[in-house]
Scaffold this active site. Structure first.
Site, PDB file in Angstrom:
ATOM      1  N   ASP A 286       0.859  -1.173   0.000  1.00  0.00           N
ATOM      2  CA  ASP A 286       0.000   0.000   0.000  1.00  0.00           C
ATOM      3  C   ASP A 286       0.905   1.235   0.000  1.00  0.00           C
ATOM      4  O   ASP A 286       2.128   1.142   0.136  1.00  0.00           O
ATOM      5  CB  ASP A 286      -0.959  -0.036   1.213  1.00  0.00           C
ATOM      6  CG  ASP A 286      -2.223   0.756   0.938  1.00  0.00           C
ATOM      7  OD1 ASP A 286      -3.260   0.479   1.550  1.00  0.00           O
ATOM      8  OD2 ASP A 286      -2.169   1.657   0.067  1.00  0.00           O
TER       9      ASP A 286
HETATM   10  C1  GLC Z   1      -4.357   4.104  -0.456  1.00  0.00           C
HETATM   11  C2  GLC Z   1      -5.264   2.966  -0.037  1.00  0.00           C
HETATM   12  C3  GLC Z   1      -5.323   1.850  -1.027  1.00  0.00           C
HETATM   13  C4  GLC Z   1      -5.170   2.409  -2.421  1.00  0.00           C
HETATM   14  C5  GLC Z   1      -3.766   2.958  -2.547  1.00  0.00           C
HETATM   15  C6  GLC Z   1      -3.533   3.594  -3.909  1.00  0.00           C
HETATM   16  O1  GLC Z   1      -3.636   4.552   0.640  1.00  0.00           O
HETATM   17  O2  GLC Z   1      -5.020   2.390   1.239  1.00  0.00           O
HETATM   18  O3  GLC Z   1      -6.565   1.177  -0.837  1.00  0.00           O
HETATM   19  O4  GLC Z   1      -5.388   1.400  -3.384  1.00  0.00           O
HETATM   20  O5  GLC Z   1      -3.467   3.889  -1.526  1.00  0.00           O
HETATM   21  O6  GLC Z   1      -4.326   4.718  -4.057  1.00  0.00           O
END
Ligand code: GLC
Length: 733
Positions: free
Chosen positions: A276
């Site tokens: 993440d």
């Molecule tokens: C965010 C979220 C995740 C998302 C990623 C990209 O922090 O936790 O669900 O897909 O970043 O945007």
């Protein structure tokens, strides 16, 4: 001992088994920075989904130092970045470009919690397919969806993005969504690589507070939080994203046991693990890594292939190599997985195919019609006293509340490429689609704040109309990521507004329908008590207004069923139907039993609750055979009669209850659902099949067991045992 001659390899001919694959060739050619570039995903600035914003990636793409992007929107920018990688970098490796297409791309469907309310696998697949087609037409090849985190705490904002409270439902949604996004195969020009997230057990964050630590039992982990991911892997999901959180002290981004042994080993996941946003770097804040090199080493060894926005792999892995924390082989393994995914997506052979064909207006129009239909089916009619809905004998309607004329808010969280201009508000939809009804509007208040200065004008509107519709709830950014609410009630001055309107309207014998927009079940017992009709609209997306007009006008009978329990009080949380029994089950006549002094145990609305315009009665439950072995199948039938005056759709839920086993078993377990549409007076028979093997459970040692004995079969309209028909079956060894 004669030296065995090497096999003769004629120039230009290489026996197939010695053929160098494209990936082999690239691996031989790539420098360490180019390899680490393939393990790096950087955000463009078209959407902001995390705390760090990257600068211009152009040069890094040309040098191969960045091999993947996210948050890039539009065919032009996507094509240009892809062209830089393919035509201006040394090796021409195409970019993997992803976006959070959580509930639609430009055309937004209801938020996932709202879509879960459809209890319709085909619909879940259809919206994912439609979203994939729209996003691939822009040139995207990856979505960071489906989000599969089971949640039983309305304080947590990401409840909005998930499948609700039940693991079996989560598994159904997981499979349906992966099928939809990945379509006919990753090589198809209209397919996206899906991403099962956030692995795992993100939902039970401490006190419902975003990103907080998670402490749950191994049983809860395996029974509640893993099934949806196992289903996603079984459906062939191409990527998985670990959660930000730690699980029992081990951050998921470094959780070797769950990422390697469980996800890749036990479940057989062979795709790409994408961290993440900055999660690898945040291992330092978790306190398990002293610096970026240690953080990168922990993540790589746990099996994370792509580092999203921490720059930990690019900056940390060279140092980790020098320190001997990781090996080149571990890096190569990750690089190969990333290149293999790009090859499966056909990005090498045709990097511009996605995004090369602009969509025709007919396709766009059809998708909007689908969005309208899905939205109308996602809304859950929680209350409808005296058949307040559908509107009847109404010539003038007051539409009051801060969410009545708020098109941008109708998107809900994670609106991706859905721009405000593309959303149809409640006011616009009702004004356009309620034939013969004049719609008068007053906002009455803002969504938040404490300004009650406009309530009087809204209340005054009640004097001039036949009926009132309140549009209340949360703003789009009050649920989703980083949006926990300690008091998940109606925000701001909305309760004051609603009570003033209810007082005035009821004083004149006029009925009030309250429509709630939220990314979670709101704590609104007072509103449930006083409104004549109460509709949970979640966030319905681009076609909110027309969909609600269809419901209010009676063109569509509401058929949504809530995928989460609605608490009566926050103090009941976590509240869910699958609780295990107590040794002292609640008994109002016995002091020493499991209950509260101040609030009943029962929720405001149980899981699965939802009304329609018919009056549907389930009867005549049949369960066959009487006994079954593990290899057998239990056949369940129930009759459903529409005793009402409107056609309606009934959802029949199938639960089981194992009352005597080697471990305490939940009071209800969801095992199936089926829907039937009935005209007034019509009776239909719903059939459900349940393979007996699905009644295995985790024994005391957490190994799956199939135990002989009687199991109750319960069927009905929601997870309220008092409303269920009860049969039974005997499981035989
Ligand atoms: C965010 C979220 C995740 C998302 C990623 C990209 O922090 O936790 O669900 O897909 O970043 O945007």
């Amino acid at each position: 001992m004669p030296v065995r001659a090497a096999p003769t390899i004629m120039p230009g001919y290489l026996p197939r088994k010695y053929a160098m694959s494209r990936i082999d060739e690239l691996m031989c050619k790539m420098t360490l920075p180019e390899k680490l570039g393939q393990l790096t995903m950087t955000a463009a600035g078209y959407a902001v989904t995390g705390p760090i914003i990257a600068g211009d990636s152009t040069e890094a793409i040309k040098t191969g130092a960045i091999g993947n992007l996210l948050n890039l929107i539009g065919p032009g920018p996507i094509h240009e970045m892809q062209r830089l990688a393919v035509e201006e970098s040394r090796l021409g490796i195409p970019l993997l470009i992803g976006l959070d297409i959580i509930h639609g791309h430009r055309t937004l469907f209801p938020i996932p919690l709202g879509e879960a309310a459809l209890f319709d696998r085909d619909a879940w697949t259809l919206t994912a397919r439609a979203s994939a087609v729209e996003a691939a037409a822009d040139g995207l090849a990856l979505t960071f969806a489906p989000m599969l985190d089971v949640s039983r705490d309305p304080r947590w904002g990401r409840t909005a993005e998930g499948p609700g409270e039940d693991p079996w439902l989560g598994a159904q949604i997981a499979a349906a969504k992966v099928r939809g996004f990945q379509g006919g195969g990753l090589a198809c020009a209209d397919s996206l690589a899906a991403c099962a997230k956030h692995f795992c057990a993100y939902g039970p964050v401490t006190a419902g507070r975003e990103y907080a630590a998670v402490d749950i039992s191994e049983r809860t982990l395996r029974e509640i939080h893993l099934p949806a991911f196992a289903a996603a892997v079984k459906a062939g999901v191409a990527t998985v994203m670990p959660a930000f959180t730690d699980l029992n002290g081990i951050p998921m981004t470094a959780h070797t046991a769950l990422l390697r042994d469980t996800l890749r080993g036990e479940f057989g996941f062979d795709g790409v693990l994408i961290s993440d946003y900055n999660a690898i770097g945040e291992l330092i804040r978790h306190g398990v890594a002293a610096d970026l090199a240690e953080a990168a080493a922990l993540a790589l060894k746990a099996g994370i292939d792509i580092d999203m926005m921490a720059d930990a792999y690019r900056k940390g892995l060279p140092v980790a190599l020098e320190r001997g924390l990781v090996t080149m082989e571990q890096i190569d393994t990750a690089v190969r997985r990333v290149l293999a995914l790009k090859e499966r997506l056909d990005l090498f052979d045709d990097p511009y195919r996605r995004g090369s064909q602009p969509e025709d207006q007919e396709t766009v129009g059809r998708r909007r019609l689908l969005a309208r239909s899905i939205a109308a089916r996602a809304a859950v009619l929680l209350k409808n006293d005296r058949d307040t809905l559908p509107l009847a004998k109404v010539r003038r309607l007051a539409l009051i509340g801060p969410l009545a004329d708020a098109p941008a808010e109708m998107r809900g969280p994670w609106w991706a490429a859905g721009v405000p201009e593309g959303q149809v508000s409640v006011l616009a939809g009702l004004s356009r689609e309620l034939e013969g009804i004049e719609v008068l509007h007053a906002p009455g208040s803002a969504i938040v704040g404490d300004d009650c200065g406009h309530i009087a004008a809204a209340v005054e509107l009640c004097d001039h109309v036949d009926a009132i519709v309140l549009c209340l709830g949360e703003g789009a950014n009050m649920s989703g990521e980083a949006a926990s609410r300690a008091c998940p009630e109606l925000p701001g001055p909305q309760r004051t507004l609603a009570e003033a309107v209810l007082d005035r309207a009821h004083g004149m014998g006029k009925r009030v329908t309250a429509i709630l927009f939220s990314g979670r079940p709101l704590i609104v017992p007072w509103l449930a008590e006083r409104a004549d009709a109460l509709l949970a609209a979640w966030f319905l997306g681009s076609e909110t207004g027309p969909a609600l007009a269809d419901i209010l006008a009676g063109r569509v009978s509401p058929s949504g069923r809530t995928p989460v329990t609605w608490p009566r009080a926050l103090g009941q949380v976590p509240i869910f139907f699958g609780q295990r029994p107590s040794g002292r089950p609640a008994d109002p006549k016995d002091h020493f039993t499991s209950k509260y002094l101040d609030v009943p145990n029962e929720p405001l609305y149980p899981f699965g609750h939802g009304l329609g315009y018919g009056r549907l009665v389930q009867s005549n439950l049949r369960v066959a055979p009487d006994s079954v072995t593990e290899s057998g199948t239990i056949e369940v039938k129930v009759d459903v009669t529409n005793e009402g005056a409107h056609s309606a759709v009934e959802t029949v839920f199938l639960f089981t209850r194992d009352k005597l086993a080697s471990v305490a078993r939940p009071l209800l377990e969801l095992r199936g659902f089926a829907k039937v549409e009935l005209r007034p007076g019509e009776t239909g028979t719903v059939r459900l099949s349940l393979p007996a093997a699905e009644l295995r459970f985790l024994g005391a040692d957490l190994a799956p067991v199939f135990e002989p004995g009687e199991v109750e079969i319960l069927v009905g309209p929601c997870a309220d045992r008092s409303r269920l028909l009860v049969g039974s079956v005997r499981l035989l060894a």
